[in-house]
Scaffold this active site. Structure first.
Site, PDB file in Angstrom:
ATOM      1  CG  ASP A  24      36.216  35.332  35.843  1.00  0.00           C
ATOM      2  OD1 ASP A  24      35.596  34.277  36.001  1.00  0.00           O
ATOM      3  OD2 ASP A  24      35.823  36.441  36.240  1.00  0.00           O
ATOM      4  CG  ASP A  79      35.670  40.755  37.152  1.00  0.00           C
ATOM      5  OD1 ASP A  79      36.302  40.244  38.093  1.00  0.00           O
ATOM      6  OD2 ASP A  79      34.441  40.672  37.045  1.00  0.00           O
ATOM      7  CG  ASP A 119      39.010  37.597  39.568  1.00  0.00           C
ATOM      8  OD1 ASP A 119      39.216  38.726  40.038  1.00  0.00           O
ATOM      9  OD2 ASP A 119      38.643  37.394  38.403  1.00  0.00           O
TER      10      ASP A 119
END
Lengths: 83, 630
Positions: B313, B507, B511
Site C-alpha cells: 500500500d 497499515d 486494507d
C-alpha cells in the site's frame, strides 16, 4: 468456541503429538492443539460440550503421560506451580 | 527432575565400580543391577504403566525393552550405560527446553508486577489487574508502564524497545497515548488508564506470541506425521531383524541379531524428530518479537521465508502519510496571500490536505475572518474570507462552481486549486514524503531475493508514479478502490507459474480484506492499533519499512534452522539404523542418535532468538537516506 488450558509436567514432544491425535478423535472436537513448547492445550468445540471434552482430554493426557496434568479452570494451580 | 541429577552420578559410580570388579562376576553383576535399577526404575515403571494403559511405542517402553534385552543378552555394563546415557540426555533435553521456554519468556518480559495507583494524591502499589479504566497511575523513572493510558501530567522519554525493537526513546507529554511495556526513562508521569490489563498492549502481545506456535508450519505438520509412522515401522523392522535372519541364514546367532534389533528400538524413539522443528519456530517467533515484529503463526513465518512478491500500500506504508505543502503557484496574488486565504477557509478542516495548508500558513487562523464555511461534496471547501468568496478544492469542484479554468492547469500529485471571487487564483501542491528508509528496505528485499515489488494504491497515478519510480518498484496500480485492491491481488495470486509466496504490506486500517487474502499480510505501525493487530498475520510494531527486511531474514533463518534440525535428526537416525542392521553400531551410538540429536537440535534452535544484524542494515551499509518529495 475455543478455550485454552495449561498442561503441567508435559515432558515429551512425541507424547504431545500423540495426545493431539487422540483428542482430535474425540467426537465433538472441532480442532485441537497440544503445544509442547508453551504447554498449552487449545480446544475448539461447541460451548456446551467444552467442559466435558476438556475432562476427556485430561484423561487422555494422563494416560499418555502419567505425570502430566491438565489444569482445568475449576482446579486452581498447585502451590509453586509455574503460572 | 532434580532427582534425576542425583541418581545419574550414583548410577555412574556403581557402574564404574562394577567395571573395576569385572574379575569377580557375582559382585560386579550385583553392582550393575543396582546401578540399572537406580538409573532406570522410573523408565521401567513408566513403561509398565504405559503398557497397562495400552500405550506401546513410547520412549519408556522402547528404552525398557532395549535395556532389558541387553541384560538378557548378558550385556550388563552396556544396559546400565545406555540407561544412564539416556537419562543424562533426557536431563539435558528437559533443561534445554526449559531454558528456551524461559529465555523466550524473558525476551518478552514486558509485564510489570505492580502499578502505582493514585488515590487522593497518594500512590499505592497494587496489582495491575486491580486498576480500572479511568484510574490515575503514577509511573516513576526506571519503571515499566503497567497499563495503556493517556498522559495527564509530566514529560518524559519512553524506551519502547521492548515493543518496537527501536533503540531511540520517544518523548511523551500531556495528552499523549502511551502503551504498557514501555520503560519510563527520565520524568515522573501521571497516566489516566485507558484499557484494563487484559486488553492492554502487553497482554495482547504476550497472548499473540504464546498462541503463535499453535499454528503449525507445514514442516512441523510433516514431521509429526512422519514420526507417527516412523516409530511403528522401525519397531516392526526391529522384530523382523531379530528373528528372520537367524531363521533363514545358517550360522546366524540369535543373540547377535537381537542386539542389532535392540539398537533399532532405541533409535525408533521419535522425540528428537518431533521437537526439532517447532522449537526452531518458537525461537524464531521469540527472536522476531524482540525486534518488534510479531508473527501470529509459525506458518506465516514459513510462508514469508518463501515470499518473492511484495505488494505495498502507498500511504503510511511507503510514504509517511504526513502531507506538506511543497509548491504554491499563484497567478496574481502573492503566494503567501493565496495560502492565507486557503488556510482561513480550511481552518476547521480535518482533512490531511487542509491540515497541510494550515501548517504552511504557520499562524493561528483568526476564525472571525472566515464565514459561511461550507464543505463541498467531492473534496473541497468554500467560504467567505475577508469579504472574498474563496473556493479550495479539485479542478472538478471549481469547474462545477462555474470557475473558468486556465487551459494548462497542472494536475500532478495532490493539488488543491483556489478560486477567489469566481476567478481562478492559483494552486497549492500538497505532497506526502517517501519514508527515509523505504528505498533501503526495497534494496534489502531485492538482496533477499524478492522478484517483484508492486504498489497498489487508491491515489491517482500522478501521485503514485513518482513514489514507485523513486523506489524502483516493478509495477504500480493506482486509482484503486478497496475492492479493486482485492481483485488486483487475486489476479497476482492466480498468475500462472507463480512459485513463491506473496506478501502484502499495509497499515492495517483500510486494507483488512487484502491483508487476509495475501499469503502473508503485514501491518506496519501496528503499535496500539487494534484493527491492524486483528487483520494482519505479521505485525510490525513501528512504521519502519526496514523491519520487513529483518522479518524476511528472521523467517529465512528460522526455516533454515528447522530444516537443518530435521535433516540432521533424520539422517543420523537413518545412518545409525543402517549401521545397526549391519552389526556395526552399538547401543551407545543408538542412544546418541536419540537424545544427543535432540539436545543438538535444541541448541541449534536457540540461535533463532538472536536478532539478526540486517536490522541495522538501514543505517549502516547504504548511502544516507534522502526523503523524496512526490
Amino acid at each position: 468456541m475455543t478455550a485454552a488450558y495449561r498442561i503441567r509436567n508435559l515432558g515429551c514432544a512425541a507424547c504431545a503429538a500423540k495426545m493431539e491425535r487422540k483428542i482430535k478423535a474425540l467426537p465433538g472436537v472441532h480442532a485441537v492443539r497440544v503445544n509442547f513448547l508453551t504447554q498449552r492445550l487449545t480446544l475448539e468445540a461447541e460451548e456446551a460440550r467444552l467442559d466435558q471434552l476438556a475432562r476427556a482430554a485430561g484423561e487422555i493426557i494422563r494416560k499418555i503421560e502419567p505425570q502430566a496434568r491438565l489444569q482445568l479452570p475449576d482446579q486452581p494451580a498447585a502451590k509453586g506451580a509455574t503460572p | 527432575m532434580t532427582r534425576r541429577a542425583t541418581r545419574i552420578p550414583l548410577a555412574l559410580a556403581l557402574l564404574v565400580a562394577g567395571l573395576l570388579l569385572r574379575g569377580s562376576p557375582a559382585p560386579s553383576a550385583a553392582l550393575f543391577l543396582a546401578a540399572y535399577a537406580i538409573a532406570g526404575f522410573d523408565v521401567l515403571y513408566g513403561a509398565l504403566r504405559g503398557v497397562l494403559g495400552g500405550q506401546v511405542f513410547d520412549e519408556n517402553f522402547l528404552m525398557s525393552i532395549a535395556t532389558v534385552g541387553a541384560l538378557a543378552l548378558g550385556e550388563f555394563a552396556e544396559a546400565v550405560a545406555v540407561m544412564v546415557f539416556y537419562q543424562t540426555g533426557e536431563l539435558f533435553q528437559d533443561y534445554a527446553v526449559d531454558r528456551s521456554r524461559r529465555s523466550i519468556a524473558q525476551a518478552m518480559d514486558l509485564r510489570p508486577d505492580s502499578a502505582n495507583l493514585l488515590v487522593d494524591g497518594q500512590a499505592r502499589a497494587v496489582a495491575p489487574e486491580q486498576v480500572q479504566v479511568g484510574d490515575l497511575i503514577l509511573v516513576r523513572p526506571g519503571e515499566k508502564l503497567p497499563l495503556d493510558g493517556q498522559v495527564v501530567s509530566g514529560i518524559s522519554q519512553l524506551d519502547t524497545a521492548a515493543l518496537t525493537g527501536e533503540a531511540l526513546p520517544r518523548e511523551a507529554g500531556p495528552g499523549d497515548e502511551v502503551l504498557s511495556g514501555c520503560v519510563n526513562l527520565t520524568g515522573v508521569l501521571t497516566l489516566r488508564v485507558t484499557r484494563p490489563l487484559a486488553q492492554s498492549t502487553v497482554s495482547r502481545i504476550l497472548e499473540m506470541v504464546e498462541t503463535a506456535t499453535d499454528r503449525k508450519s507445514r514442516q512441523e505438520a510433516f514431521i509429526t506425521r512422519f514420526s507417527a509412522i516412523y516409530t511403528p515401522v522401525v519397531v516392526i523392522l526391529a522384530l523382523l531383524l531379530a528373528f528372520v535372519p537367524p531363521l533363514l541364514m545358517p550360522g546366524a546367532l540369535l543373540s547377535d541379531w537381537v542386539y542389532r534389533a535392540l539398537n533399532f528400538l532405541v533409535v525408533s524413539c521419535p522425540c528428537a524428530l518431533v521437537i526439532s522443528i517447532p522449537l526452531a519456530f518458537f525461537g524464531g517467533i521469540g527472536g522476531a518479537s524482540r525486534a518488534g515484529i510479531l508473527a501470529k503463526g509459525s506458518n506465516y513465518l514459513e510462508a514469508l521465508a518463501r515470499a518473492d512478491t511484495f505488494v505495498f500500500d502507498k500511504t503510511g506504508t511507503l510514504t509517511r502519510g504526513y502531507f506538506t505543502v511543497s509548491q504554491v503557484s499563484s497567478l496574481e496574488l502573492p503566494p503567501g496571500r493565496l495560502v492565507e486565504l486557503a488556510a482561513l477557509a480550511e481552518q476547521h478542516s480535518l482533512h490531511p490536505i487542509g491540515q497541510a495548508i494550515l501548517r504552511a500558513y504557520d499562524q493561528a487562523p483568526d476564525p472571525a475572518r472566515a464565514s459561511q464555511v461550507k464543505e463541498q461534496p467531492g473534496g473541497g471547501i468554500s467560504a467567505l474570507v475577508d469579504g472574498l468568496q474563496v473556493v479550495v478544492g479539485s479542478a472538478r469542484l471549481l469547474k462545477d462552481q462555474g470557475v473558468p479554468l486556465p487551459e494548462d492547469i497542472p494536475s500532478a500529485g495532490t493539488m488543491s486549486h483556489v478560486a477567489v471571487d469566481g476567478a481562478y487564483a492559483g494552486s497549492i501542491l500538497v505532497t506526502d514524503q517517501v519514508k527515509p528508509c523505504a528505498a533501503q528496505a526495497m534494496a534489502g528485499l531485492r538482496r533477499q531475493g524478492a522478484r517483484r515489488l508492486v504498489m497498489l494504491t487508491g491515489d491517482s497515478e500522478a501521485a503514485a508514479q513518482p513514489v514507485a519510480q523513486a523506489l524502483g518498484l516493478d509495477s504500480l496500480h493506482a486509482g484503486l478502490l478497496p475492492q479493486d485492491k482485492v481483485c488486483q491481488l487475486e489476479a497476482m495470486l492466480a498468475a500462472p507459474g507463480r512459485r513463491g509466496r506473496l506478501a502484502f504490506v499495509g497499515d492495517g486500517v483500510n486494507d483488512a480484506p487484502v491483508l487476509a487474502r495475501a499469503d502473508v499480510g503485514f501491518a506496519m505501525g501496528g503499535l496500539g492499533s487494534d484493527a491492524a493487530i486483528e487483520a494482519a498475520d505479521i505485525v510490525i510494531m513501528n512504521d519502519d519499512p526496514c523491519k520487513l527486511v529483518t522479518a524476511v531474514a528472521i523467517a529465512r533463518r528460522t526455516v533454515r534452522i528447522a530444516t537443518q534440525n530435521a535433516v540432521f535428526a533424520i539422517s543420523v537416525k537413518a545412518l545409525v539404523l543402517l549401521l545397526s542392521a549391519l552389526g556395526l553400531s552399538t547401543l551407545w551410538l543408538a542412544v546418541f542418535a536419540d537424545v544427543g540429536v535432540a539436545v543438538l537440535a535444541i541448541l541449534n534452535a536457540m540461535r533463532g532468538l538472536k536478532v539478526p544484524r540486517e536490522n541495522n542494515a538501514c543505517m549502516v551499509d547504504s548511502p544516507s537516506p534522502q526523503p523524496v518529495a512526490v
